[in-house]
Design a protein around this motif. Structure first.
Motif, PDB file in Angstrom:
ATOM      1  N   LYS A 164      15.005  -1.362  -0.888  1.00 46.17           N
ATOM      2  CA  LYS A 164      14.953  -0.814  -2.247  1.00 46.17           C
ATOM      3  C   LYS A 164      13.502  -0.621  -2.683  1.00 46.17           C
ATOM      4  O   LYS A 164      13.136   0.427  -3.241  1.00 46.17           O
ATOM      5  CB  LYS A 164      15.681  -1.753  -3.211  1.00 46.17           C
ATOM      6  CG  LYS A 164      15.700  -1.263  -4.651  1.00 46.17           C
ATOM      7  CD  LYS A 164      16.464  -2.217  -5.532  1.00 46.17           C
ATOM      8  CE  LYS A 164      15.732  -3.527  -5.708  1.00 46.17           C
ATOM      9  NZ  LYS A 164      16.406  -4.429  -6.653  1.00 46.17           N
ATOM     10  N   ARG A 165      12.651  -1.625  -2.428  1.00 48.02           N
ATOM     11  CA  ARG A 165      11.234  -1.512  -2.775  1.00 48.02           C
ATOM     12  C   ARG A 165      10.572  -0.381  -1.989  1.00 48.02           C
ATOM     13  O   ARG A 165       9.744   0.366  -2.528  1.00 48.02           O
ATOM     14  CB  ARG A 165      10.526  -2.835  -2.478  1.00 48.02           C
ATOM     15  CG  ARG A 165      10.924  -3.949  -3.422  1.00 48.02           C
ATOM     16  CD  ARG A 165      10.336  -5.280  -2.989  1.00 48.02           C
ATOM     17  NE  ARG A 165       8.883  -5.299  -3.058  1.00 48.02           N
ATOM     18  CZ  ARG A 165       8.182  -5.498  -4.171  1.00 48.02           C
ATOM     19  NH1 ARG A 165       8.804  -5.658  -5.324  1.00 48.02           N
ATOM     20  NH2 ARG A 165       6.870  -5.526  -4.153  1.00 48.02           N
ATOM     21  N   MET A 166      10.939  -0.253  -0.722  1.00 44.95           N
ATOM     22  CA  MET A 166      10.363   0.791   0.115  1.00 44.95           C
ATOM     23  C   MET A 166      10.694   2.179  -0.429  1.00 44.95           C
ATOM     24  O   MET A 166       9.844   3.075  -0.443  1.00 44.95           O
ATOM     25  CB  MET A 166      10.882   0.643   1.552  1.00 44.95           C
ATOM     26  CG  MET A 166      10.299   1.662   2.528  1.00 44.95           C
ATOM     27  SD  MET A 166      10.784   1.328   4.238  1.00 44.95           S
ATOM     28  CE  MET A 166      12.566   1.610   4.134  1.00 44.95           C
TER      29      MET A 166
ATOM     30  N   ARG B   2       0.431  -2.283   3.064  1.00 48.65           N
ATOM     31  CA  ARG B   2       0.979  -3.429   2.341  1.00 48.65           C
ATOM     32  C   ARG B   2       1.266  -3.020   0.904  1.00 48.65           C
ATOM     33  O   ARG B   2       0.766  -2.003   0.407  1.00 48.65           O
ATOM     34  CB  ARG B   2      -0.021  -4.588   2.352  1.00 48.65           C
ATOM     35  CG  ARG B   2      -0.421  -5.044   3.725  1.00 48.65           C
ATOM     36  CD  ARG B   2      -1.516  -6.104   3.683  1.00 48.65           C
ATOM     37  NE  ARG B   2      -1.090  -7.310   2.986  1.00 48.65           N
ATOM     38  CZ  ARG B   2      -1.700  -8.485   3.087  1.00 48.65           C
ATOM     39  NH1 ARG B   2      -2.771  -8.602   3.856  1.00 48.65           N
ATOM     40  NH2 ARG B   2      -1.267  -9.531   2.430  1.00 48.65           N
ATOM     41  N   PHE B   3       2.061  -3.846   0.227  1.00 51.73           N
ATOM     42  CA  PHE B   3       2.349  -3.573  -1.186  1.00 51.73           C
ATOM     43  C   PHE B   3       1.066  -3.588  -2.012  1.00 51.73           C
ATOM     44  O   PHE B   3       0.897  -2.789  -2.940  1.00 51.73           O
ATOM     45  CB  PHE B   3       3.344  -4.602  -1.733  1.00 51.73           C
ATOM     46  CG  PHE B   3       3.541  -4.498  -3.212  1.00 51.73           C
ATOM     47  CD1 PHE B   3       4.231  -3.431  -3.766  1.00 51.73           C
ATOM     48  CD2 PHE B   3       3.019  -5.463  -4.066  1.00 51.73           C
ATOM     49  CE1 PHE B   3       4.399  -3.321  -5.133  1.00 51.73           C
ATOM     50  CE2 PHE B   3       3.186  -5.367  -5.432  1.00 51.73           C
ATOM     51  CZ  PHE B   3       3.884  -4.289  -5.969  1.00 51.73           C
ATOM     52  N   THR B   4       0.124  -4.489  -1.680  1.00 49.27           N
ATOM     53  CA  THR B   4      -1.132  -4.553  -2.419  1.00 49.27           C
ATOM     54  C   THR B   4      -1.936  -3.259  -2.283  1.00 49.27           C
ATOM     55  O   THR B   4      -2.702  -2.904  -3.192  1.00 49.27           O
ATOM     56  CB  THR B   4      -1.987  -5.741  -1.933  1.00 49.27           C
ATOM     57  OG1 THR B   4      -2.114  -5.674  -0.498  1.00 49.27           O
ATOM     58  CG2 THR B   4      -1.351  -7.068  -2.324  1.00 49.27           C
ATOM     59  N   ASP B   5      -1.774  -2.542  -1.172  1.00 49.78           N
ATOM     60  CA  ASP B   5      -2.437  -1.245  -1.011  1.00 49.78           C
ATOM     61  C   ASP B   5      -1.893  -0.240  -2.034  1.00 49.78           C
ATOM     62  O   ASP B   5      -2.666   0.533  -2.620  1.00 49.78           O
ATOM     63  CB  ASP B   5      -2.230  -0.707   0.406  1.00 49.78           C
ATOM     64  CG  ASP B   5      -2.876  -1.586   1.470  1.00 49.78           C
ATOM     65  OD1 ASP B   5      -3.888  -2.223   1.153  1.00 49.78           O
ATOM     66  OD2 ASP B   5      -2.351  -1.628   2.600  1.00 49.78           O
ATOM     67  N   PHE B   6      -0.579  -0.260  -2.220  1.00 48.26           N
ATOM     68  CA  PHE B   6       0.028   0.620  -3.230  1.00 48.26           C
ATOM     69  C   PHE B   6      -0.464   0.251  -4.635  1.00 48.26           C
ATOM     70  O   PHE B   6      -0.717   1.127  -5.460  1.00 48.26           O
ATOM     71  CB  PHE B   6       1.553   0.518  -3.162  1.00 48.26           C
ATOM     72  CG  PHE B   6       2.161   1.247  -2.006  1.00 48.26           C
ATOM     73  CD1 PHE B   6       2.604   2.549  -2.143  1.00 48.26           C
ATOM     74  CD2 PHE B   6       2.286   0.636  -0.767  1.00 48.26           C
ATOM     75  CE1 PHE B   6       3.168   3.238  -1.070  1.00 48.26           C
ATOM     76  CE2 PHE B   6       2.838   1.299   0.310  1.00 48.26           C
ATOM     77  CZ  PHE B   6       3.285   2.606   0.162  1.00 48.26           C
TER      78      PHE B   6
ATOM     79  N   PRO C 186       7.099  -0.623  -7.559  1.00 48.99           N
ATOM     80  CA  PRO C 186       7.872  -1.841  -7.857  1.00 48.99           C
ATOM     81  C   PRO C 186       6.976  -2.943  -8.422  1.00 48.99           C
ATOM     82  O   PRO C 186       5.751  -2.919  -8.257  1.00 48.99           O
ATOM     83  CB  PRO C 186       8.444  -2.248  -6.491  1.00 48.99           C
ATOM     84  CG  PRO C 186       8.289  -1.062  -5.619  1.00 48.99           C
ATOM     85  CD  PRO C 186       7.130  -0.291  -6.132  1.00 48.99           C
ATOM     86  N   GLY C 187       7.600  -3.918  -9.080  1.00 51.54           N
ATOM     87  CA  GLY C 187       6.862  -5.071  -9.555  1.00 51.54           C
ATOM     88  C   GLY C 187       6.459  -5.969  -8.394  1.00 51.54           C
ATOM     89  O   GLY C 187       6.849  -5.742  -7.245  1.00 51.54           O
ATOM     90  N   LYS C 188       5.669  -6.979  -8.691  1.00 48.63           N
ATOM     91  CA  LYS C 188       5.215  -7.894  -7.648  1.00 48.63           C
ATOM     92  C   LYS C 188       6.404  -8.607  -7.019  1.00 48.63           C
ATOM     93  O   LYS C 188       7.312  -9.060  -7.716  1.00 48.63           O
ATOM     94  CB  LYS C 188       4.251  -8.916  -8.248  1.00 48.63           C
ATOM     95  CG  LYS C 188       3.522  -9.743  -7.199  1.00 48.63           C
ATOM     96  CD  LYS C 188       2.449 -10.611  -7.835  1.00 48.63           C
ATOM     97  CE  LYS C 188       1.707 -11.416  -6.784  1.00 48.63           C
ATOM     98  NZ  LYS C 188       0.651 -12.259  -7.374  1.00 48.63           N
ATOM     99  N   LYS C 189       6.404  -8.695  -5.680  1.00 48.59           N
ATOM    100  CA  LYS C 189       7.536  -9.280  -4.948  1.00 48.59           C
ATOM    101  C   LYS C 189       7.626 -10.781  -5.178  1.00 48.59           C
ATOM    102  O   LYS C 189       6.624 -11.491  -5.168  1.00 48.59           O
ATOM    103  CB  LYS C 189       7.395  -9.001  -3.445  1.00 48.59           C
ATOM    104  CG  LYS C 189       8.553  -9.510  -2.604  1.00 48.59           C
ATOM    105  CD  LYS C 189       8.372  -9.124  -1.154  1.00 48.59           C
ATOM    106  CE  LYS C 189       7.411 -10.016  -0.428  1.00 48.59           C
ATOM    107  NZ  LYS C 189       7.937 -11.378  -0.210  1.00 48.59           N
TER     108      LYS C 189
END
Length: 545
Positions: free
Chosen positions: A203-205, A164-168, A188-191
């Motif tokens: 793009k975030r990936m 997940r993004f939070t893992d990054f 990236p910034g918070k979605k």
């Protein structure tokens, strides 16, 4: 082929016998190899046996000398400890504020431990480790909420995990805590909840993929145990436990607590580094503005190409309409001859403009992936580098403020002439009378606790000050690596698009030539077929169907 395999086995055997089995630090050897051969140090096939043998010998000599120096230093420290324990000749030693215009020293710090990732890299020097993110899926996180999970593959190790993004976020926060004097790449910034489109998520990936690739490329970041766990552990609960362990720990507060590849930190304060820092500030601010402008220019180019594509669509529809009108007229009047040829021209023009539009769409995709998003990411990285520089400047200012306050306090105490207020230690090699008539010596020994605190801040600033240039060079070096990879791919895509359009154009010329009774069109068509076959074979190793 057999000779290559034998040579590779020969090189692997000497690595195992003289480095791994001999007990030398494999991570330190890998870093040493990167210093000798900056591009391709991990690929054993790029080393001749003689180069590798000499590098191993030089590394062993360097490590043996380093071990001898450490042993000698330990002997000296033991001798000093024994002297300090003798009551008749006790020596009081305290760190003092030295000259800040030309100061450099080296202190011992922590060495990184071994991880599964670093072990694999060392044991498979002929293989290039890559981190690839190409897929994402939406997963349920309860009855109502959901989240995006990104697939992370580490090749050729074979690790596949979903993050997940939070893992990054957590990984980066822990890297920042562990290496406060290093430049940690951005994510990236918070979605935003409203942003769920495919283009936005891709793009975030890609930015998160660059973050992981950057960490893998950095000689220190890739040695962090959590980085290896992040790539390998597929069980979310186990990864969460790992995060919790590191979140409870504290980062280094002095260089001796830091972790460095070679086990030492260089502390430096000099006018030369100050000049570098000042110039870097201007460079980062100015280049960041240019990166922003360049990204906006490429964004406008994408918009222009999209408008051109829409215009070509309209033109194609016009030719298709003309084809239908002409076909209807031919059927109604049963006309033949020139009218049939003009219908064929309309049909070929429609194919020609469609091919043109395909090329424009191809260019638009090329620009987005290899220019627009590249400059957007590195603009973000420029911002991160500028924030890193500002952190160094803030640490420098903190040190200067503490130093000035301490010196002012010492000045006031000295002028009052009452040594009982100086908090002097009991055992110093000077009499009170000597200190009262020598301000420099008095400053050296008064207020020892506060002096030590200022010295510790100074050491961290001096370390970060020295590390600044290395981190900026590392950032630029990675950028060059990404530049090369993206622009090679861009060239391949451009060649493919050119080949396809050349083939369409040749078909159109063939039709026109045949209308005039010429064989020129067949010649163009044959040349186009050879051209496109060569381009496919050159870049992709296949023939077009």
């Amino acid at each position: 082929m057999q000779d290559i395999e034998q040579e590779r086995q020969r090189k692997q055997d000497i690595l195992m016998s003289q480095i791994v089995d001999a007990g030398y630090d494999t991570i330190a050897f890998q870093v040493y190899c990167e210093q000798i051969k900056q591009n391709g140090s991990q690929d054993i096939d790029l080393w001749t046996f003689e180069e590798l043998q000499k590098t191993i010998q030089d590394f062993i000599k360097k490590e043996d000398q380093k071990e001898m120096q450490q042993q000698n230093q330990q002997i000296i420290q033991n001798d000093q400890k024994q002297l300090s324990q003798q009551p008749t000749n006790s020596l009081f030693q305290i760190q003092k504020i030295q000259d800040d215009s030309n100061f450099i020293t080296e202190v011992q710090c922590q060495l990184p431990g071994r991880t599964k990732l670093t072990d694999y890299i060392m044991e498979n020097t002929h293989k290039q480790v890559e981190i690839i993110m190409s897929e994402y899926i939406s997963k349920s996180d309860g009855i109502i909420s959901s989240y995006i999970s990104f697939k992370v593959e580490t090749k050729p190790i074979g690790w596949v995990v979903n993050r997940r993004f939070t893992d990054f976020q957590k990984l980066r926060e822990i890297l920042v805590m562990t290496y406060p004097c290093h430049l940690i790449p951005p994510i990236p910034g918070k979605k935003l909840k409203s942003q769920t489109g495919a283009a936005y998520l891709e793009k975030r990936m890609r930015i998160m993929e660059l973050f992981l690739q950057n960490c893998l490329y950095h000689p220190l970041f890739k040695t962090h145990p959590l980085f290896s766990d992040f790539l390998e552990i597929s069980d979310d609960a186990k990864l969460k436990e790992k995060f919790s362990q590191y979140e409870k720990s504290k980062g280094p507060t002095k260089p001796q607590e830091y972790t460095m590849i070679n086990g030492s930190c260089v502390l430096e304060i000099s006018n030369e580094l100050q000049n570098y820092s000042n110039s870097l500030s201007d460079y980062l601010k100015n280049s960041q503005d240019i990166y922003k402008k360049t990204g906006n220019n490429f964004n406008k180019l994408c918009t222009d190409l999209e408008n051109l594509s829409n215009t070509l669509t309209a033109i194609t529809e016009n030719f298709n309409t003309l084809d239908k009108l002409t076909d209807s007229f031919i059927k109604q009047t049963k006309s033949k001859g020139a009218i049939e040829q003009i219908q064929l021209v309309y049909q070929e023009l429609s194919k020609f403009v469609t091919g043109w539009q395909y090329g424009v769409n191809f260019q638009m995709k090329n620009v987005k992936e290899n220019f627009y998003e590249f400059f957007r990411y590195h603009k973000k990285k420029q911002s991160t580098a500028y924030e890193y520089l500002q952190s160094k400047n803030q640490l420098q200012q903190k040190y200067q403020n503490l130093k000035n306050k301490l010196n002012e306090k010492k000045e006031q105490l000295y002028n009052k002439g009452d040594p009982t207020k100086w908090e002097l230690p009991p055992d110093i090699p000077k009499t009170l009378k000597e200190l009262q008539f020598n301000k420099g010596e008095a400053f050296k020994y008064m207020l020892p606790n506060e002096t030590k605190q200022v010295s510790e801040v100074r050491e961290m600033y001096a370390f970060m000050n020295h590390q600044l240039q290395d981190e900026i060079n590392q950032m630029i070096d990675f950028r060059i690596k990404v530049y090369a990879k993206k622009f090679v791919r861009m060239g391949q895509m451009r060649a493919l698009e050119t080949a396809k359009f050349h083939h369409i154009l040749a078909n159109f010329l063939q039709v026109l030539a045949e209308m005039q009774g010429s064989t020129t069109g067949q010649m163009y068509n044959r040349r186009a077929s050879v051209f496109i076959d060569q381009r496919y074979d050159q870049f992709f190793g296949i023939k077009p169907k």
